[in-house]
Design an enzyme around this catalytic site. Sequence first.
Site, PDB file in Angstrom:
ATOM      1  N   ARG A 195      -9.569   3.631   9.057  1.00  0.00           N
ATOM      2  CA  ARG A 195      -9.275   2.162   9.140  1.00  0.00           C
ATOM      3  C   ARG A 195     -10.422   1.393   9.953  1.00  0.00           C
ATOM      4  O   ARG A 195     -10.371   0.436  10.088  1.00  0.00           O
ATOM      5  CB  ARG A 195      -7.996   1.917   9.862  1.00  0.00           C
ATOM      6  CG  ARG A 195      -7.966   2.445  11.531  1.00  0.00           C
ATOM      7  CD  ARG A 195      -6.564   1.726  12.110  1.00  0.00           C
ATOM      8  NE  ARG A 195      -5.387   2.350  11.307  1.00  0.00           N
ATOM      9  CZ  ARG A 195      -4.491   1.464  11.070  1.00  0.00           C
ATOM     10  NH1 ARG A 195      -4.618   0.126  10.970  1.00  0.00           N
ATOM     11  NH2 ARG A 195      -3.408   2.117  10.310  1.00  0.00           N
ATOM     12  N   ARG A 251      -2.137  -9.187  12.487  1.00  0.00           N
ATOM     13  CA  ARG A 251      -2.422  -7.838  11.809  1.00  0.00           C
ATOM     14  C   ARG A 251      -3.515  -8.175  10.934  1.00  0.00           C
ATOM     15  O   ARG A 251      -4.212  -7.526  10.612  1.00  0.00           O
ATOM     16  CB  ARG A 251      -1.149  -7.484  11.369  1.00  0.00           C
ATOM     17  CG  ARG A 251      -0.365  -6.887  12.285  1.00  0.00           C
ATOM     18  CD  ARG A 251       1.160  -6.732  11.708  1.00  0.00           C
ATOM     19  NE  ARG A 251       0.946  -5.658  10.451  1.00  0.00           N
ATOM     20  CZ  ARG A 251       2.030  -5.428   9.830  1.00  0.00           C
ATOM     21  NH1 ARG A 251       3.384  -6.521   9.774  1.00  0.00           N
ATOM     22  NH2 ARG A 251       2.139  -4.533   8.809  1.00  0.00           N
ATOM     23  N   ARG A 285      12.529  -8.566  11.368  1.00  0.00           N
ATOM     24  CA  ARG A 285      11.951  -7.733  12.404  1.00  0.00           C
ATOM     25  C   ARG A 285      10.814  -8.528  13.023  1.00  0.00           C
ATOM     26  O   ARG A 285      10.238  -9.232  12.453  1.00  0.00           O
ATOM     27  CB  ARG A 285      11.150  -6.438  11.733  1.00  0.00           C
ATOM     28  CG  ARG A 285      12.252  -5.373  11.458  1.00  0.00           C
ATOM     29  CD  ARG A 285      11.636  -4.365  11.018  1.00  0.00           C
ATOM     30  NE  ARG A 285      10.263  -4.403  10.306  1.00  0.00           N
ATOM     31  CZ  ARG A 285       9.474  -3.411   9.977  1.00  0.00           C
ATOM     32  NH1 ARG A 285       9.753  -2.260   9.984  1.00  0.00           N
ATOM     33  NH2 ARG A 285       8.159  -3.817   9.353  1.00  0.00           N
ATOM     34  N   LYS A 334       0.756  -1.168  -0.020  1.00  0.00           N
ATOM     35  CA  LYS A 334       0.038  -0.019   0.093  1.00  0.00           C
ATOM     36  C   LYS A 334       0.797   1.166   0.185  1.00  0.00           C
ATOM     37  O   LYS A 334       0.794   2.235  -0.708  1.00  0.00           O
ATOM     38  CB  LYS A 334      -0.884  -0.076   1.417  1.00  0.00           C
ATOM     39  CG  LYS A 334      -2.281   0.297   0.991  1.00  0.00           C
ATOM     40  CD  LYS A 334      -3.367  -0.313   2.097  1.00  0.00           C
ATOM     41  CE  LYS A 334      -2.835  -0.635   3.293  1.00  0.00           C
ATOM     42  NZ  LYS A 334      -2.861   1.011   4.260  1.00  0.00           N
ATOM     43  N   ARG A 347      10.765 -11.079   4.420  1.00  0.00           N
ATOM     44  CA  ARG A 347      11.503  -9.941   4.593  1.00  0.00           C
ATOM     45  C   ARG A 347      12.642  -9.927   5.578  1.00  0.00           C
ATOM     46  O   ARG A 347      12.594 -10.386   6.517  1.00  0.00           O
ATOM     47  CB  ARG A 347      10.441  -8.932   4.937  1.00  0.00           C
ATOM     48  CG  ARG A 347      10.661  -7.414   4.357  1.00  0.00           C
ATOM     49  CD  ARG A 347       9.640  -6.359   5.192  1.00  0.00           C
ATOM     50  NE  ARG A 347       8.632  -6.205   4.502  1.00  0.00           N
ATOM     51  CZ  ARG A 347       7.397  -5.490   4.929  1.00  0.00           C
ATOM     52  NH1 ARG A 347       7.382  -5.293   6.082  1.00  0.00           N
ATOM     53  NH2 ARG A 347       6.382  -5.429   4.105  1.00  0.00           N
TER      54      ARG A 347
END
Length: 220
Positions: free
Chosen positions: A88, A172, A161, A13, A127
């Site tokens: 949101r 999430r 991370r 996004k 990632r």
Amino acid sequence: MRIVLVGPPGAGKGTQAAFLAKNLSIPHISTGDLFRANISKQTDLGKLAKSYMDAGNLVPDEVTIAMAKDRMEQSDAVNGFLLDGFPRNVSQAEALDEMLKAESMKLDAVLDLEVPEDEVVKRIAGRRICRNDSAHVFHVTYQAPKAAGVCDTCGGELYQRDDDSEETVRKRLEVYHTQTEPIIDYYKAQGLVVTISALGKVEDVTGKAMAALKGDGEGE
Ligand SMILES: [Zn+2]
């Protein structure tokens, strides 16, 4: 053009928002940037937001809404904006509608970036970030470094991370499904939603989004 960008974490996004805003010559307004700016400038809203965050609590909708309103009233946003991360949830979406209505404005489109859940997990959990510079980002599958665990750019150590662990990503996504996804139905009822697949190359997704947004404006 006044656009809201919606999509699950991992849909790219932020990247799309930056490209689209540039192509459309409108400011990219992201809640992350709004929070950082208000907190670093120590505005009243920033101080208020920080007090909640420091206590480990969620920042109430009213505070986020006030920051967004403030930003949308700045001179560079008179001809439009691209919202990223706001609204949101449905109550923020209703507040945004009220705000725009008060100025005799309306949204032009809600761009929904769609990506399958397993793909989201793969994208985020793969990632790897460089310990020397968080801008040195790699991916075990899509952008593998030449040597595993070593940054191509500076030779630094790559790590995952905590936020990017599969468990955190699933959490999430759950929050996204329960809190944010309902706004898609809310905006569908207003005929504003344009859904595009966020799979594929970044520039291809931007191209599809631009085409969809332009098509959306025709005949109105
Ligand atoms: Zn590096």
